[in-house]
Design a protein around this motif. Structure first.
Motif: not given
Ligand code: GAR
Length: 210
Positions: A7-8, A34-36, A44-45, A87-88
């Motif tokens: 998770l970012v 990856v989830i934002a 995400l990129t 992660a942030g």
């Protein structure tokens, strides 16, 4: 090998370090998604560049934190992860969410916990004239930034150091320490038992392994 969901909210330099170490065979796992919570999150990129599902979940569209976290949980669980890696990720998670992943969720925080929970940690350490600062990896529990610490990394604070410069030096440490701790988890060396971090069946001290 273990399945990770990361998770970012932002740049994703920690995510990148994890992806790089997986590529090098240094982590016994793979990133399944990856989830934002921010559409603009560069993390995400980074995920897309690595051919990993990159999912944005907008908080708009949800009336409450509970509903958002419910959606987050549903999305995460589709990937059947062994470990959730914050992660942030700059959003506070509800107790129900945290309890669901108890012992299976790690966070990295830019301070020597228990000092400077919350935000603006680098500035606060400078303002307090601390001689040292750093980062901590900890298991996530319902107490914000209060879960058992696994590993801490220290950096000196030089006189009149600028915040950005200090943040950069801390983040350099983060990119080394987080993949290491994640691999401990992925190789079954690291567990959370009775709200304590346990490495190789030995309880770690309050401030973690240093
Ligand atoms: C990292 O320094 C991390 O410790 C911090 O955000 C940064 C994210 O950088 N996390 C928190 O402050 C959590 N409350 P990144 O997106 O480049 O990995």
């Amino acid at each position: 090998s273990k399945s990770l969901v990361v998770l970012v909210s932002g740049n994703g330099s920690n995510l990148q370090a994890i992806l790089d170490q997986i590529e090098l065979g240094k982590i016994n796992g793979k990133v399944s998604a990856v989830i934002a919570n921010k559409e603009s999150a560069y993390g995400l990129t980074r995920a897309k560049n690595a051919n990993i599902p990159a999912i944005f979940i907008d908080h708009k569209g949800f009336d409450s934190r509970q509903e958002y976290d419910q959606k987050l949980m549903q999305t995460i669980n589709q990937y059947q992860p062994d470990l959730i890696v914050l992660a942030g990720f700059m959003r506070i998670l509800t107790p129900v969410f945290v309890e669901h992943y108890l012992g299976r969720m790690l966070n990295i925080h830019p301070s020597l916990l228990p000092k400077y929970k919350g935000l603006d940690t680098h500035q606060r350490a400078i303002d307090a004239k601390d001689k040292e600062h750093g980062a901590s990896v900890h298991f996530v529990t319902p107490e914000l930034d209060g879960g058992p610490v696994v590993l801490q990394s220290k950096v000196p604070i030089f006189a009149e150091q600028e915040t950005d410069e200090l943040a950069q030096r801390v983040q350099e440490q983060e990119r080394k320490m987080y993949p290491l701790v994640i691999n401990w988890f992925c190789t079954n060396r690291l567990k959370m038992v009775n709200n304590k971090a346990v490495l190789d069946d030995k309880e770690l001290p309050e401030m973690g392994y240093a």
